[in-house]
Motif scaffolding. Structure first.
Motif, PDB file in Angstrom:
ATOM      1  N   ILE A 195       0.834  -1.199   0.000  1.00  0.00           N
ATOM      2  CA  ILE A 195       0.000   0.000   0.000  1.00  0.00           C
ATOM      3  C   ILE A 195       0.868   1.248   0.000  1.00  0.00           C
ATOM      4  CG2 ILE A 195      -1.715   1.283   1.320  1.00  0.00           C
ATOM      5  CD1 ILE A 195      -2.591  -1.467   2.408  1.00  0.00           C
ATOM      6  N   ASN A 206       2.895  -4.835  -9.988  1.00  0.00           N
ATOM      7  CA  ASN A 206       1.551  -4.264 -10.110  1.00  0.00           C
ATOM      8  C   ASN A 206       0.453  -5.325 -10.017  1.00  0.00           C
ATOM      9  OD1 ASN A 206       2.284  -5.405 -12.487  1.00  0.00           O
ATOM     10  ND2 ASN A 206       1.410  -3.818 -13.788  1.00  0.00           N
ATOM     11  N   TYR A 253      -1.072  -7.237  -5.576  1.00  0.00           N
ATOM     12  CA  TYR A 253      -2.280  -7.079  -4.769  1.00  0.00           C
ATOM     13  C   TYR A 253      -3.220  -8.262  -4.904  1.00  0.00           C
ATOM     14  CZ  TYR A 253      -4.893  -5.769  -8.989  1.00  0.00           C
ATOM     15  OH  TYR A 253      -5.497  -5.783 -10.211  1.00  0.00           O
ATOM     16  N   SER A 258      -9.847   3.698   0.379  1.00  0.00           N
ATOM     17  CA  SER A 258      -8.949   3.568  -0.763  1.00  0.00           C
ATOM     18  C   SER A 258      -8.068   2.323  -0.644  1.00  0.00           C
ATOM     19  CB  SER A 258      -8.091   4.817  -0.904  1.00  0.00           C
ATOM     20  OG  SER A 258      -7.314   5.002   0.233  1.00  0.00           O
ATOM     21  N   LYS A 267      -7.379  -0.364  -3.419  1.00  0.00           N
ATOM     22  CA  LYS A 267      -6.024  -0.633  -3.906  1.00  0.00           C
ATOM     23  C   LYS A 267      -5.712  -2.121  -3.922  1.00  0.00           C
ATOM     24  CE  LYS A 267      -4.006   3.553  -2.511  1.00  0.00           C
ATOM     25  NZ  LYS A 267      -3.646   4.272  -1.319  1.00  0.00           N
ATOM     26  N   SER A 294      -4.591   0.576 -10.736  1.00  0.00           N
ATOM     27  CA  SER A 294      -4.909   1.999 -10.705  1.00  0.00           C
ATOM     28  C   SER A 294      -5.649   2.453 -11.963  1.00  0.00           C
ATOM     29  CB  SER A 294      -3.627   2.799 -10.530  1.00  0.00           C
ATOM     30  OG  SER A 294      -2.750   2.529 -11.588  1.00  0.00           O
ATOM     31  N   LYS A 350      -1.057   6.403 -11.565  1.00  0.00           N
ATOM     32  CA  LYS A 350      -0.549   5.362 -10.680  1.00  0.00           C
ATOM     33  C   LYS A 350       0.393   5.925  -9.605  1.00  0.00           C
ATOM     34  CE  LYS A 350       3.372   3.423 -13.238  1.00  0.00           C
ATOM     35  NZ  LYS A 350       3.285   3.691 -14.685  1.00  0.00           N
ATOM     36  N   TRP A 407      -1.891   7.438  -6.962  1.00  0.00           N
ATOM     37  CA  TRP A 407      -2.725   6.456  -6.259  1.00  0.00           C
ATOM     38  C   TRP A 407      -1.920   5.675  -5.229  1.00  0.00           C
ATOM     39  CZ3 TRP A 407      -7.353   5.868  -4.860  1.00  0.00           C
ATOM     40  CH2 TRP A 407      -7.976   4.643  -4.685  1.00  0.00           C
ATOM     41  N   GLU A 408      -0.707   5.240  -5.566  1.00  0.00           N
ATOM     42  CA  GLU A 408       0.107   4.548  -4.578  1.00  0.00           C
ATOM     43  C   GLU A 408       0.520   5.551  -3.512  1.00  0.00           C
ATOM     44  OE1 GLU A 408       4.581   5.031  -6.367  1.00  0.00           O
ATOM     45  OE2 GLU A 408       3.421   3.292  -6.981  1.00  0.00           O
TER      46      GLU A 408
END
Lengths: 220, 211, 221
Positions: free
Chosen positions: B54, B74, B77, C81, C85, C90, C216, C219-220
């Motif tokens: 995160i 990527n 998750y 969020s 995530k 993203s 991206k 967002w991270e």
């Protein structure tokens, strides 16, 4: 090396100031002696745009590498760019007062530089609103890039659509240069001199910012 | 089932000039479990956040691999389940809408989704309340729903940050049972100070050792 | 997968918005207030199209900078969020939010335009041309405001920062679109507006591509 560089900057800029004011100016219709502002105004505007795109470039580098060094560079470019942007606005509106009758007329060129000022302001406002260093670096980089992709719409497209009274930029649409050789020499030296001055100031600024950054990480 | 492995190499996190931890290395494979210990505010949650991707660390690397093939960063998750106090589900949606949304995001097809959601809701005894908005749930009920969120997509690595907060004894039993079941085929990482929670794990790591 | 997830994010935002009506209610009030202020300022006189177009865009701009940030700010404030995530990439998030903001903006702008025409007696001589310009202008407006909303959702003092950050980025678009809608309302043919429409389209494409590439990083955490 550094000493040679600084003395060169000093020499060129003093030369530009003296010659720029002393040398006779060829008779350009409607400009006359007022054209002398070109030796100062054009370099300032050029540097404020250059610094802006350098800042964007370092922002891209930062996002790619996550190396804080690039964020420091990007921020330093933006700070100096802001300074030169103010100077360009000031010299420009001084000239506008005597040529167009008022300091500010919302000519497309003036609007463009106004936008540039606003973007710099917004960039600093954003930076001061984020506490975490990583976040600050990342988000302000993203904003700098977003702003930079919209700037060309202004600087390059708008003046072509809305008619501007601004004298043609250095090289006009016909590709001719409206300057005689002595004027051109002073002008080119002014461009070089001020760009060198900017690079020298940038170097100093980056070093100062780095010291501040390292001090912060050691202290806490 | 593929084997799973997570390797952290020399992780460091500095937050506004303050060292949260440094040079933390860790290697866990299928069947391993570890508890992360430390005082309040010592950075347990930060470590969990970094491990689950995160937030990013300042230095070091995290690699998740399946059958020794690294999973692209990527896509990590999709191998992870997380239950933690700073993760909330949508208040204004109902329990089943929430689960349908998150299941839909993770899976290509909706086959068997409804049955799975029904099964898990029954398991934590929330099935009767499935059509109430989460806003009206008690904190214990929310915690149970978050537990479903963490495990419904069969994660390979399960992170639990203070899993038994707000739960009644029955809820805690469900958490432990889920954790035990998960351990057989995956990796379990628990951040806690609760003595019972610690017993879930075979090893432990004190974050104060990495200051 | 990307399109399906974007659609899911959009659907989630839409249904939660329809349920709470948090943004819609306050924006509707905002639109009403703005339009009535314009009405009281003008009084019974009929203002020129030059001024009216400007007023129309003031209403549009401030409506979008007060509403479009909500979709990201809410995810951060309610700490949802993290769950998002851990569930999707993203790209689907930004696309979903972009579509949601488009739907919101288009419906609000239809309302603003309708009210505006009724209240101020704004006459649009070339309606098709006007609508084309409005649609392309809105596309660019939404894509720029959405990425900036994502940026400010991570900063302090979100409310004041939003107009400050969006204005310089939106100004090229605003100047073009104000000029083009003014010309259309005065009856200029649509094919004479082609230059402006081109700028609007390229602005939209440039900003959208940049947002998709940069999101991206925002967002991270």
């Amino acid at each position: 090396m550094n000493k040679i560089f600084t003395s060169l900057v000093f020499l060129i800029i003093s030369g530009v100031i003296v010659l720029g004011l002393a040398l006779p100016i060829p008779n350009i219709p409607a400009l006359g002696d007022k054209a002398r502002v070109l030796y100062f105004h054009v370099p300032m505007s050029w540097i404020s745009v250059l610094a802006f795109f350098m800042s964007m470039w370092y922002s891209i580098r930062y996002l790619k590498t996550k190396d804080h060094d690039y964020d420091i560079r990007s921020y330093s470019c933006a700070q100096l760019g802001f300074l030169f942007c103010i100077l360009a606005t000031a010299t420009g509106s001084l000239w506008a007062k005597f040529s167009w009758g008022s300091f500010w007329n919302w000519d497309p060129r003036q609007t463009s530089i106004f936008i540039l000022l606003l973007i710099y302001g917004a960039y600093f406002a954003l930076r001061s609103a984020i506490d975490s260093e990583d976040q600050r670096a990342k988000l302000s980089s993203v904003y700098a890039i977003i702003a930079a992709v919209t700037v060309p719409f202004f600087v390059f497209i708008m003046p072509r659509i809305v008619e501007s009274l601004h004298p043609d930029p250095i090289i006009n649409t016909q590709g001719k240069i409206n300057m005689d050789s002595s004027m051109l020499t002073v002008f080119i030296s002014a461009l070089t001199g001020f760009t060198m001055l900017y690079l020298w100031m940038l170097n100093l600024k980056i070093r100062v910012e780095k010291i501040n950054y390292n001090k912060l990480s050691i202290n806490e | 089932m593929k084997s799973i492995e997570i390797v952290c190499d020399n992780l460091s996190k500095i937050y506004s000039g303050k060292v949260i931890f440094k040079n933390l290395s860790l290697k866990l494979t299928t069947g391993n479990s570890i508890s992360i210990l430390g005082k309040n505010g010592s950075g347990k949650s930060t470590l969990i956040k970094i491990l689950s991707g995160i937030i990013s660390a300042n230095k070091g690397s995290i690699t998740v691999s399946e059958d020794n093939i690294p999973v692209p960063a990527n896509l990590c998750y999709s191998r992870i389940g997380l239950i933690s106090p700073y993760l909330n589900l949508y208040d204004e949606l109902t329990a089943s809408e929430n689960l349908r949304f998150f299941c839909g995001l993770r899976n290509n097809s909706n086959d068997g989704m409804e049955e799975k959601i029904e099964f898990y809701l029954n398991r934590v005894k929330l099935f009767d309340k499935r059509n109430e908005t989460v806003k009206n749930y008690s904190s214990g009920m929310k915690q149970k729903l978050k537990l479903i969120f963490a495990v419904i997509n069969q994660p390979r690595i399960l992170y639990m940050d203070e899993p038994s907060t707000n739960l009644d004894t029955e809820g805690i039993d469900i958490v432990y049972e889920t954790a035990e079941k998960h351990k057989k085929n995956g990796i379990l990482i628990v951040a806690t100070n609760d003595k019972e929670d610690i017993k879930l794990c075979e090893s432990s790591l004190n974050i104060e050792d990495y200051k | 997968m990307l399109l399906k997830n974007s659609y899911l994010v959009f659907k989630k935002d839409l249904s939660s918005e329809l349920r709470t009506r948090y943004v819609i209610n306050s924006l509707l009030m905002f639109v009403l207030v703005t339009i009535s202020i314009i009405r009281f300022a003008i009084g019974d006189e009929r203002a020129d199209n030059e001024i009216l177009t400007g007023l129309l865009w003031i209403a549009v701009f401030f409506t979008s900078v007060s509403g479009l940030s909500r979709t990201f700010v809410k995810e951060e404030e309610k700490e949802t969020s993290v769950a998002l995530k851990l569930s999707t990439g993203s790209d689907s998030v930004i696309l979903g939010k972009l579509i949601f903001n488009m739907v919101l903006t288009f419906s609000l702008n239809a309302l603003i335009l309708l009210l505006f025409v009724i209240i101020t007696d704004y006459q649009i001589k070339n309606l098709p041309g006007f609508l084309i310009v409005l649609v392309f202008g809105n596309l660019g407006l939404v894509s720029a405001s959405t990425i900036i909303a994502a940026i400010i959702s991570k900063a302090n003092s979100k409310g004041t920062l939003y107009p400050v950050l969006s204005f310089p980025v939106l100004l090229p678009l605003l100047i073009t679109v104000i000029n083009a809608t003014k010309l259309a309302s005065l009856g200029v043919e649509t094919d004479k507006l082609f230059g402006e429409i081109q700028i609007l389209i390229s602005y939209f494409i440039v900003v959208t591509v940049a947002s998709l590439m940069l999101f991206k990083y925002v967002w991270e955490d």
